[in-house]
Design a protein around this motif. Sequence first.
Motif, PDB file in Angstrom:
ATOM      1  N   GLY A   1      -2.168   9.366  -6.901  1.00 36.81           N
ATOM      2  CA  GLY A   1      -3.332   8.734  -6.288  1.00 36.81           C
ATOM      3  C   GLY A   1      -3.382   7.216  -6.423  1.00 36.81           C
ATOM      4  O   GLY A   1      -4.390   6.582  -6.102  1.00 36.81           O
TER       5      GLY A   1
ATOM      6  N   SER B   1       7.780   5.528  -7.022  1.00 36.69           N
ATOM      7  CA  SER B   1       6.801   5.264  -5.974  1.00 36.69           C
ATOM      8  C   SER B   1       6.154   6.568  -5.508  1.00 36.69           C
ATOM      9  O   SER B   1       4.924   6.642  -5.349  1.00 36.69           O
ATOM     10  CB  SER B   1       7.502   4.545  -4.813  1.00 36.69           C
TER      11      SER B   1
ATOM     12  N   GLN C   1      -9.629  -0.216  -7.789  1.00 37.69           N
ATOM     13  CA  GLN C   1      -8.368   0.188  -7.170  1.00 37.69           C
ATOM     14  C   GLN C   1      -7.196  -0.099  -8.111  1.00 37.69           C
ATOM     15  O   GLN C   1      -7.266  -1.032  -8.933  1.00 37.69           O
ATOM     16  CB  GLN C   1      -8.176  -0.557  -5.851  1.00 37.69           C
TER      17      GLN C   1
ATOM     18  N   ASP D   1      -3.060   3.382  -5.625  1.00 38.24           N
ATOM     19  CA  ASP D   1      -3.302   2.723  -4.342  1.00 38.24           C
ATOM     20  C   ASP D   1      -2.162   1.801  -3.906  1.00 38.24           C
ATOM     21  O   ASP D   1      -1.758   1.811  -2.748  1.00 38.24           O
ATOM     22  CB  ASP D   1      -4.598   1.907  -4.415  1.00 38.24           C
ATOM     23  N   TYR D   2      -1.675   0.979  -4.833  1.00 42.26           N
ATOM     24  CA  TYR D   2      -0.684  -0.050  -4.488  1.00 42.26           C
ATOM     25  C   TYR D   2       0.480  -0.047  -5.468  1.00 42.26           C
ATOM     26  O   TYR D   2       0.325   0.360  -6.619  1.00 42.26           O
ATOM     27  CB  TYR D   2      -1.311  -1.447  -4.523  1.00 42.26           C
TER      28      TYR D   2
ATOM     29  N   LEU E   1       2.242   7.651  -5.891  1.00 44.59           N
ATOM     30  CA  LEU E   1       1.453   8.004  -4.709  1.00 44.59           C
ATOM     31  C   LEU E   1       0.787   9.364  -4.905  1.00 44.59           C
ATOM     32  O   LEU E   1      -0.404   9.543  -4.655  1.00 44.59           O
ATOM     33  CB  LEU E   1       2.348   8.021  -3.461  1.00 44.59           C
ATOM     34  N   GLU E   2       1.595  10.305  -5.401  1.00 42.47           N
ATOM     35  CA  GLU E   2       1.101  11.657  -5.695  1.00 42.47           C
ATOM     36  C   GLU E   2      -0.062  11.626  -6.682  1.00 42.47           C
ATOM     37  O   GLU E   2      -1.026  12.384  -6.575  1.00 42.47           O
ATOM     38  CB  GLU E   2       2.274  12.477  -6.258  1.00 42.47           C
TER      39      GLU E   2
ATOM     40  N   ARG F   1       0.861  -1.180   0.000  1.00 41.86           N
ATOM     41  CA  ARG F   1       0.000   0.000   0.000  1.00 41.86           C
ATOM     42  C   ARG F   1       0.898   1.231   0.000  1.00 41.86           C
ATOM     43  O   ARG F   1       1.714   1.414   0.905  1.00 41.86           O
ATOM     44  CB  ARG F   1      -0.888  -0.033   1.255  1.00 41.86           C
ATOM     45  N   LEU F   2       0.767   2.067  -1.027  1.00 43.45           N
ATOM     46  CA  LEU F   2       1.725   3.160  -1.205  1.00 43.45           C
ATOM     47  C   LEU F   2       1.669   4.181  -0.077  1.00 43.45           C
ATOM     48  O   LEU F   2       2.686   4.771   0.280  1.00 43.45           O
ATOM     49  CB  LEU F   2       1.509   3.849  -2.566  1.00 43.45           C
ATOM     50  N   GLN F   3       0.499   4.369   0.513  1.00 40.44           N
ATOM     51  CA  GLN F   3       0.363   5.385   1.553  1.00 40.44           C
ATOM     52  C   GLN F   3       1.218   5.110   2.782  1.00 40.44           C
ATOM     53  O   GLN F   3       1.790   6.021   3.351  1.00 40.44           O
ATOM     54  CB  GLN F   3      -1.100   5.520   1.968  1.00 40.44           C
ATOM     55  N   ASP F   4       1.291   3.847   3.199  1.00 39.85           N
ATOM     56  CA  ASP F   4       2.034   3.543   4.429  1.00 39.85           C
ATOM     57  C   ASP F   4       3.095   2.459   4.254  1.00 39.85           C
ATOM     58  O   ASP F   4       3.749   2.062   5.212  1.00 39.85           O
ATOM     59  CB  ASP F   4       1.061   3.160   5.557  1.00 39.85           C
TER      60      ASP F   4
END
Length: 281
Positions: free
Chosen positions: A250, A243, A231, A252-253, A247-248, A47-50
């Motif tokens: 949007g 990466s 997604q 998701d993975y 993420l920028e 998951r790219l966010q975390d």
Amino acid sequence: KKAGGDRYEFFTNAMQETALLHRRLTNDLRVAVSEGQLRLVFQPIVRLQDGRIAKAEALLRWEHPELGTISPVEFIPLAEESGLIIEIGDWVFREAAMRAKQWSDKFRSNIQISINKSSVQFHSIAYANGWIDYLWEIGLPGECIVIEITESLILNSNPLIAAQLAIYRAAGIQISIDDFGTGYSSLSYLKKFDADFLKIDQSFVRDIENDPSDLALSEAIIVMAHKLGIQVIAEGVETERQSAILLEAGCDYGQGYLFSIPVPAADFEKLLEKQSAASGE
Ligand code: C2E
Ligand code: MG
Ligand code: MG
Ligand code: MG
């Protein structure tokens, strides 16, 4: 006679060698399943966010006793031509489902494993039903399995394919569109076809740092997918910069060498252990 001889020689030199190798590999592939020469490796999908590992793609490897490791790019086409993919694909599914069960139990949360399914494997309804039966047998929720298919399969209007996808869906199995953007991408099929995930092909990710059109296309794919409730997973993520850009945009993975190469089951389990220890579970 003489001309025939020449042709024969030409054939011997190049084509026959290739043909022989193909025939040999196809024959060897027949025993590979029963002799345990095939194995699955697992590549984390993050998951790219975390940066957390959310799932993994199962990928085939063949340890040939004399020729060493053979890439799926080499032997999947032979398996498809010979029909062996039916039996091999069954083995892949069971192995992947068993691991998904093992890890979901061990880490007390659903670990999703995705498998690749080629169009040849959509030959019969019984085949699809067999997989659903197996999930029941081992007690694995369908949500833990993702089937990756390619665009060409969706564009195929064969009702047998639609019927099987409906069987998978009814059992909770999720569907992912692999290598998105490389086939005859008709956006209209996304409307008709209810996919859960779409994987942006690595050919778009490779130059995303420098090629403005690759970035524009990726951004557009992500926006469109999200509007349709799909997604997005980026394939072939190799650098921190790629990466960050994804993420920028949007996405998701991410999946790629930046996070991990595909690894044996025991090593993937260690990655999950490390992650669960770090989050104090
Ligand atoms: P795919 O489904 O698109 O799988 C992704 C491929 O990209 C894998 O190649 C993976 O190792 C590679 N990859 C992952 N991260 C990176 C990266 O950062 N950079 C680059 N350059 N490559 C990356 P692999 O394992 O050689 O598999 C090739 C193809 O073979 C797969 O493409 C899939 O189409 C097919 N395949 C593999 N296993 C199976 C299977 O069990 N059944 C079927 N039908 N096809 C399979
Ligand atoms: Mg795939
Ligand atoms: Mg792919
Ligand atoms: Mg591919």
